[in-house]
Design a protein around this motif. Sequence first.
Motif, mmCIF file in Angstrom:
data_model
loop_
_atom_site.group_PDB
_atom_site.id
_atom_site.type_symbol
_atom_site.label_atom_id
_atom_site.label_comp_id
_atom_site.label_asym_id
_atom_site.label_seq_id
_atom_site.Cartn_x
_atom_site.Cartn_y
_atom_site.Cartn_z
ATOM 1 N N LEU A 57 0.813 -1.206 0.000
ATOM 2 C CA LEU A 57 0.000 0.000 0.000
ATOM 3 C C LEU A 57 0.849 1.261 0.000
ATOM 4 O O LEU A 57 1.896 1.324 0.651
ATOM 5 C CB LEU A 57 -0.901 0.025 1.234
ATOM 6 N N LEU A 58 0.368 2.271 -0.712
ATOM 7 C CA LEU A 58 0.884 3.631 -0.600
ATOM 8 C C LEU A 58 -0.056 4.386 0.327
ATOM 9 O O LEU A 58 -1.270 4.417 0.099
ATOM 10 C CB LEU A 58 0.930 4.312 -1.966
ATOM 11 N N ALA A 59 0.484 4.977 1.394
ATOM 12 C CA ALA A 59 -0.353 5.639 2.382
ATOM 13 C C ALA A 59 -1.222 6.727 1.757
ATOM 14 O O ALA A 59 -2.378 6.911 2.143
ATOM 15 C CB ALA A 59 0.508 6.221 3.498
ATOM 16 N N LYS A 60 -0.670 7.442 0.772
ATOM 17 C CA LYS A 60 -1.419 8.487 0.068
ATOM 18 C C LYS A 60 -1.136 8.407 -1.425
ATOM 19 O O LYS A 60 -0.209 7.729 -1.855
ATOM 20 C CB LYS A 60 -1.052 9.871 0.611
ATOM 21 N N ALA A 61 -1.912 9.156 -2.187
ATOM 22 C CA ALA A 61 -1.804 9.100 -3.647
ATOM 23 C C ALA A 61 -0.730 10.023 -4.201
ATOM 24 O O ALA A 61 -0.715 10.306 -5.397
ATOM 25 C CB ALA A 61 -3.154 9.439 -4.276
ATOM 26 N N ASP A 62 0.155 10.515 -3.358
ATOM 27 C CA ASP A 62 1.216 11.404 -3.823
ATOM 28 C C ASP A 62 2.170 10.663 -4.759
ATOM 29 O O ASP A 62 2.402 9.464 -4.596
ATOM 30 C CB ASP A 62 2.010 11.963 -2.639
ATOM 31 N N PRO A 63 2.760 11.377 -5.743
ATOM 32 C CA PRO A 63 3.698 10.725 -6.658
ATOM 33 C C PRO A 63 4.918 10.176 -5.928
ATOM 34 O O PRO A 63 5.421 10.778 -4.979
ATOM 35 C CB PRO A 63 4.107 11.865 -7.613
ATOM 36 N N ILE A 64 5.388 9.038 -6.375
ATOM 37 C CA ILE A 64 6.623 8.455 -5.859
ATOM 38 C C ILE A 64 7.803 9.201 -6.471
ATOM 39 O O ILE A 64 7.752 9.626 -7.631
ATOM 40 C CB ILE A 64 6.692 6.955 -6.214
ATOM 41 N N GLU A 65 8.863 9.372 -5.689
ATOM 42 C CA GLU A 65 10.066 10.023 -6.206
ATOM 43 C C GLU A 65 10.509 9.347 -7.499
ATOM 44 O O GLU A 65 10.560 8.108 -7.585
ATOM 45 C CB GLU A 65 11.194 9.947 -5.190
ATOM 46 N N THR A 66 10.874 10.153 -8.501
ATOM 47 C CA THR A 66 11.277 9.626 -9.803
ATOM 48 C C THR A 66 12.400 8.606 -9.675
ATOM 49 O O THR A 66 12.395 7.561 -10.339
ATOM 50 C CB THR A 66 11.727 10.778 -10.722
ATOM 51 N N GLY A 67 13.349 8.887 -8.809
ATOM 52 C CA GLY A 67 14.504 8.012 -8.661
ATOM 53 C C GLY A 67 14.215 6.689 -8.001
ATOM 54 O O GLY A 67 15.107 5.843 -7.888
ATOM 55 N N LEU A 68 12.965 6.474 -7.552
ATOM 56 C CA LEU A 68 12.596 5.207 -6.917
ATOM 57 C C LEU A 68 11.635 4.381 -7.764
ATOM 58 O O LEU A 68 11.266 3.275 -7.373
ATOM 59 C CB LEU A 68 11.968 5.479 -5.544
ATOM 60 N N LEU A 69 11.260 4.899 -8.908
ATOM 61 C CA LEU A 69 10.294 4.203 -9.757
ATOM 62 C C LEU A 69 10.866 2.939 -10.396
ATOM 63 O O LEU A 69 10.124 2.121 -10.922
ATOM 64 C CB LEU A 69 9.789 5.147 -10.858
ATOM 65 N N PHE A 70 12.180 2.765 -10.343
ATOM 66 C CA PHE A 70 12.819 1.574 -10.926
ATOM 67 C C PHE A 70 12.705 0.351 -10.027
ATOM 68 O O PHE A 70 12.957 -0.781 -10.470
ATOM 69 C CB PHE A 70 14.307 1.851 -11.179
ATOM 70 N N LEU A 71 12.321 0.541 -8.767
ATOM 71 C CA LEU A 71 12.319 -0.569 -7.812
ATOM 72 C C LEU A 71 11.397 -1.696 -8.274
ATOM 73 O O LEU A 71 10.241 -1.450 -8.639
ATOM 74 C CB LEU A 71 11.886 -0.084 -6.431
ATOM 75 N N PRO A 72 11.877 -2.920 -8.263
ATOM 76 C CA PRO A 72 11.044 -4.052 -8.687
ATOM 77 C C PRO A 72 9.804 -4.198 -7.815
ATOM 78 O O PRO A 72 9.894 -4.278 -6.593
ATOM 79 C CB PRO A 72 11.975 -5.263 -8.488
ATOM 80 N N GLY A 73 8.632 -4.161 -8.453
ATOM 81 C CA GLY A 73 7.380 -4.304 -7.734
ATOM 82 C C GLY A 73 6.666 -3.003 -7.463
ATOM 83 O O GLY A 73 5.507 -3.008 -7.030
ATOM 84 N N VAL A 74 7.314 -1.869 -7.727
ATOM 85 C CA VAL A 74 6.684 -0.584 -7.401
ATOM 86 C C VAL A 74 5.410 -0.358 -8.219
ATOM 87 O O VAL A 74 4.466 0.291 -7.740
ATOM 88 C CB VAL A 74 7.690 0.572 -7.594
ATOM 89 N N ASP A 75 5.354 -0.919 -9.421
ATOM 90 C CA ASP A 75 4.157 -0.742 -10.259
ATOM 91 C C ASP A 75 2.948 -1.498 -9.713
ATOM 92 O O ASP A 75 1.813 -1.243 -10.134
ATOM 93 C CB ASP A 75 4.439 -1.210 -11.692
ATOM 94 N N ASP A 76 3.179 -2.437 -8.809
ATOM 95 C CA ASP A 76 2.075 -3.212 -8.241
ATOM 96 C C ASP A 76 1.487 -2.572 -6.993
ATOM 97 O O ASP A 76 0.508 -3.081 -6.432
ATOM 98 C CB ASP A 76 2.559 -4.626 -7.879
ATOM 99 N N MET A 77 2.053 -1.461 -6.538
ATOM 100 C CA MET A 77 1.585 -0.835 -5.306
ATOM 101 C C MET A 77 0.210 -0.196 -5.507
ATOM 102 O O MET A 77 -0.116 0.296 -6.591
ATOM 103 C CB MET A 77 2.597 0.188 -4.811
ATOM 104 N N VAL A 78 -0.586 -0.214 -4.446
ATOM 105 C CA VAL A 78 -1.972 0.270 -4.493
ATOM 106 C C VAL A 78 -2.145 1.394 -3.469
ATOM 107 O O VAL A 78 -1.696 1.277 -2.323
ATOM 108 C CB VAL A 78 -2.951 -0.876 -4.172
ATOM 109 N N VAL A 79 -2.783 2.481 -3.874
ATOM 110 C CA VAL A 79 -3.084 3.567 -2.945
ATOM 111 C C VAL A 79 -4.074 3.060 -1.900
ATOM 112 O O VAL A 79 -5.075 2.406 -2.233
ATOM 113 C CB VAL A 79 -3.658 4.779 -3.695
#
Length: 359
Positions: A57-79
Amino acid sequence: MAVTSQTNADLAAIAEVLRGAESFAVCGHVGPDGDCLGSQLVVYHALKALGKNVTCLLAKADPIETGLLFLPGVDDMVVAADYDGKPDVFVALDVPTVERIGDDAAAVQAACPVTVTIDHHASETTMSAYTYVDPDAAATAMLVWELAALLGVERTPEIATCAYTGLVTDTGRFQFQNTDKAAFASAFEMVAAGADPAAVAREVFQNRSVASLELERIMLSRMRSSFGGAYVSSYLTRADFDEVGAVKTDAEPLINTIRAITGVRVACILREEPEHIRGSFRAKDDTDVAAIANAMGGGGHRAAAGFTLREPLDQAIKRVDAVVAAALGVDDDERCAEACGQTEAARVADASNTEAVRL
């Protein structure tokens, strides 16, 4: 490592709890940094490897830092606001109190029969039935790295990359005071398991937008050096972000720029947001900026901390100056003398500019 008095379970016991459940919600704090996201994704991948049903879960719908978008699995996170599951276990990572996960995630946590916290932020309260908090750990990522081993899963390159990212960011590229032999030992294991330090560095530290650099220019133009150079500070307004087309995450790297100045002990940047002022501290010596932030209702680590103030920016600047002065042992006479000196310097500069225009 020294756990807090709120700790009531070790990592081995928590691993047993997790192995005995089937469905999980894994959450971190609002405005997740590298350690928060990296730790969440370590647990996500480890539990998935055991065949569990896991949602990050993402605690809020705020954008993730650009430099962390490469992390494996980040695209599966849910607000959290969009999540309607009813998991067996709620796992809170890198977050000490329920207030820091936001209302939507807190509602999910409250409905869970089993709750777990793994963290390295010391706190006087706890939010979970099973709690492990070790403030001596340089990053929560080190703790979940150990947890993955206790779960008996293979620590894959994906897990290693997420854990290493959490560790390298929370140690400031292994430059902060929390960097110790345990941190380097964990980093060695993570790299041996497949984390690529150069690739992580490119994504996290060499991936800034032009807007971020424009914000840095503005921030530097407002920089103030105080208390004999021991304290350096600056601020950004909402209008600054609009002017250069920046988003909140573009400001994240800026404080390390002023922290690097010779002689600085404490650096601070204030950022104006719609309903409050968000402040960030960094220390370069043994000054405990978590204690300074705590005096204003915030918290964090000795070397890096944050806080929120609900008052106008000019008042916030004065308040922070006073709190930092007290922490650095600067008395009122010294503060007054310095303020008078700055005012006189500004007056002389204005007079010189006026004379230059006349000539």
